[in-house]
Design a protein around this motif. Structure first.
Motif, short mmCIF file in Angstrom:
data_model
loop_
_atom_site.label_atom_id
_atom_site.label_comp_id
_atom_site.label_asym_id
_atom_site.label_seq_id
_atom_site.Cartn_x
_atom_site.Cartn_y
_atom_site.Cartn_z
N ILE A 149 0.84 -1.21 0.00
CA ILE A 149 0.00 0.00 0.00
C ILE A 149 0.87 1.26 0.00
O ILE A 149 0.57 2.24 -0.69
N ALA A 150 1.94 1.25 0.79
CA ALA A 150 2.83 2.42 0.85
C ALA A 150 3.42 2.72 -0.53
O ALA A 150 3.52 3.89 -0.93
N ARG A 151 3.79 1.69 -1.25
CA ARG A 151 4.34 1.89 -2.58
C ARG A 151 3.28 2.41 -3.55
O ARG A 151 3.57 3.23 -4.43
N LEU A 152 2.06 1.94 -3.37
CA LEU A 152 0.96 2.43 -4.20
C LEU A 152 0.68 3.91 -3.90
O LEU A 152 0.49 4.71 -4.83
N ILE A 153 0.66 4.27 -2.63
CA ILE A 153 0.43 5.67 -2.25
C ILE A 153 1.56 6.55 -2.78
O ILE A 153 1.32 7.65 -3.31
N ALA A 154 2.79 6.09 -2.66
CA ALA A 154 3.93 6.87 -3.17
C ALA A 154 3.81 7.06 -4.67
O ALA A 154 4.07 8.16 -5.19
N GLU A 155 3.38 6.03 -5.37
CA GLU A 155 3.21 6.14 -6.82
C GLU A 155 2.12 7.16 -7.17
O GLU A 155 2.29 7.96 -8.09
N ARG A 156 1.00 7.13 -6.41
CA ARG A 156 -0.07 8.09 -6.63
C ARG A 156 0.42 9.53 -6.47
O ARG A 156 -0.02 10.42 -7.19
N GLU A 157 1.30 9.73 -5.49
CA GLU A 157 1.77 11.08 -5.17
C GLU A 157 3.05 11.48 -5.90
O GLU A 157 3.56 12.58 -5.71
N GLY A 158 3.57 10.57 -6.71
CA GLY A 158 4.80 10.87 -7.43
C GLY A 158 6.01 10.96 -6.53
O GLY A 158 6.91 11.78 -6.77
N LEU A 159 6.06 10.10 -5.50
CA LEU A 159 7.15 10.14 -4.52
C LEU A 159 8.01 8.88 -4.59
O LEU A 159 7.56 7.83 -5.05
N ASP A 160 9.22 9.00 -4.12
CA ASP A 160 10.10 7.85 -3.94
C ASP A 160 9.89 7.32 -2.53
O ASP A 160 10.24 7.99 -1.55
N VAL A 161 9.29 6.14 -2.42
CA VAL A 161 8.93 5.62 -1.10
C VAL A 161 10.15 5.40 -0.21
O VAL A 161 10.04 5.41 1.02
N ASP A 162 11.31 5.20 -0.81
CA ASP A 162 12.51 4.97 -0.01
C ASP A 162 13.22 6.26 0.39
O ASP A 162 14.10 6.25 1.25
N ALA A 163 12.81 7.37 -0.22
CA ALA A 163 13.42 8.66 0.12
C ALA A 163 12.50 9.53 0.96
O ALA A 163 12.97 10.37 1.72
N ASP A 164 11.20 9.34 0.81
CA ASP A 164 10.21 10.15 1.52
C ASP A 164 9.47 9.24 2.50
O ASP A 164 8.82 8.29 2.09
N PRO A 165 9.56 9.51 3.80
CA PRO A 165 8.93 8.62 4.78
C PRO A 165 7.42 8.73 4.87
O PRO A 165 6.76 7.88 5.48
N ARG A 166 6.83 9.76 4.28
CA ARG A 166 5.40 10.01 4.50
C ARG A 166 4.48 8.88 4.05
O ARG A 166 3.52 8.56 4.78
N PRO A 167 4.68 8.24 2.90
CA PRO A 167 3.78 7.15 2.54
C PRO A 167 3.75 6.02 3.58
O PRO A 167 2.67 5.55 3.96
N ARG A 168 4.91 5.62 4.06
CA ARG A 168 4.94 4.53 5.05
C ARG A 168 4.34 4.98 6.38
O ARG A 168 3.67 4.19 7.05
N VAL A 169 4.58 6.22 6.77
CA VAL A 169 4.01 6.72 8.03
C VAL A 169 2.48 6.76 7.94
O VAL A 169 1.77 6.32 8.85
N ALA A 170 1.96 7.29 6.83
CA ALA A 170 0.51 7.37 6.65
C ALA A 170 -0.12 5.99 6.64
O ALA A 170 -1.17 5.75 7.26
#
Length: 219
Positions: A149-170
């Motif tokens: 899910i975190a990777r899916l959220i990061a993809e939706r937001e155009g983020l790098d899940v390994d560089a930006d902690p917000r998807p995993r925190v959310a």
């Protein structure tokens, strides 16, 4: 005169349907036995006897009892992920997850009705929540789902899940609420879809106030 009779169905299609019916029968029999007498107390032989097939047939479809116990849960989780995929891009991450899980509960019956009755699924979900061996597996699987899910959220937001902690925190906050509601729902008397959906909505809506509000009452 031309023969107008329809051509017979391909043998491969008939075999596939027969295999699917056998798998579905094993799954339903296993869940009913798990609920009636306990997961750990149920043997593979009892499951195969209920369907009148061999143990070899069982292992053709399932690696072990654990895989049977989580087969419908796999489908439900995939249903949620598909709902999340379909959320409008304009929705924020948390709003998308909230809407997806509520939509998934609203349509879960449609998603699994060809496999098992909704009541059987709900009782099997409660079994997972109340069986230590299955709950441990459920927690491990939840960690894997969180990452998906975190990777899916990061993809939706155009983020790098390994560089930006917000998807995993959310996602951690979201799935934490899912675990709480699942546990509390499993301890209650009403195991309906409506009840767990209502609990899910109430608890999700408390994340903001719980994190932002000052809980202390004035002296």
């Amino acid at each position: 005169m031309t023969d107008q009779r329809p051509a017979p169905a391909p043998a491969a299609g008939l075999r596939a349907r027969k295999k699917q019916r056998t798998r579905d029968a094993l799954l339903r029999a296993a869940l009913l036995l798990f609920i009636a007498q306990g997961y750990e107390e149920t043997t593979v032989d009892e499951i195969t006897d209920a369907v009148d097939v061999s143990q070899r047939t069982f292992f053709r479809y399932f690696a072990n009892k654990e895989e049977v116990a989580f087969a419908v849960q796999d489908l439900v989780e995939s249903h949620f992920v598909a709902a999340l995929h379909s959320r409008p891009p304009a929705e924020g991450p948390f709003e998308a997850m909230r809407s997806a899980v509520l939509d998934a509960w609203d349509t879960v019956d449609e998603a699994i009705s060809d496999l098992v009755p909704i009541d059987l699924y709900m009782r099997s979900y409660r079994l997972i929540e109340s069986t230590p061996a299955l709950l441990a597996v459920h927690l491990r699987r939840s960690t894997e789902l969180e990452e998906q899910i975190a990777r899916l959220i990061a993809e939706r937001e155009g983020l790098d899940v390994d560089a930006d902690p917000r998807p995993r925190v959310a996602v951690a906050a979201f799935t934490g609420v899912m675990r709480v509601t699942g546990r509390l729902w499993g301890q209650g008397e009403d195991i309906s879809v409506a009840t767990i959906r209502r609990m899910t909505e109430v608890y999700l809506d408390q994340i903001g106030p719980a994190l932002a509000a000052d809980w202390r009452r004035p002296a």
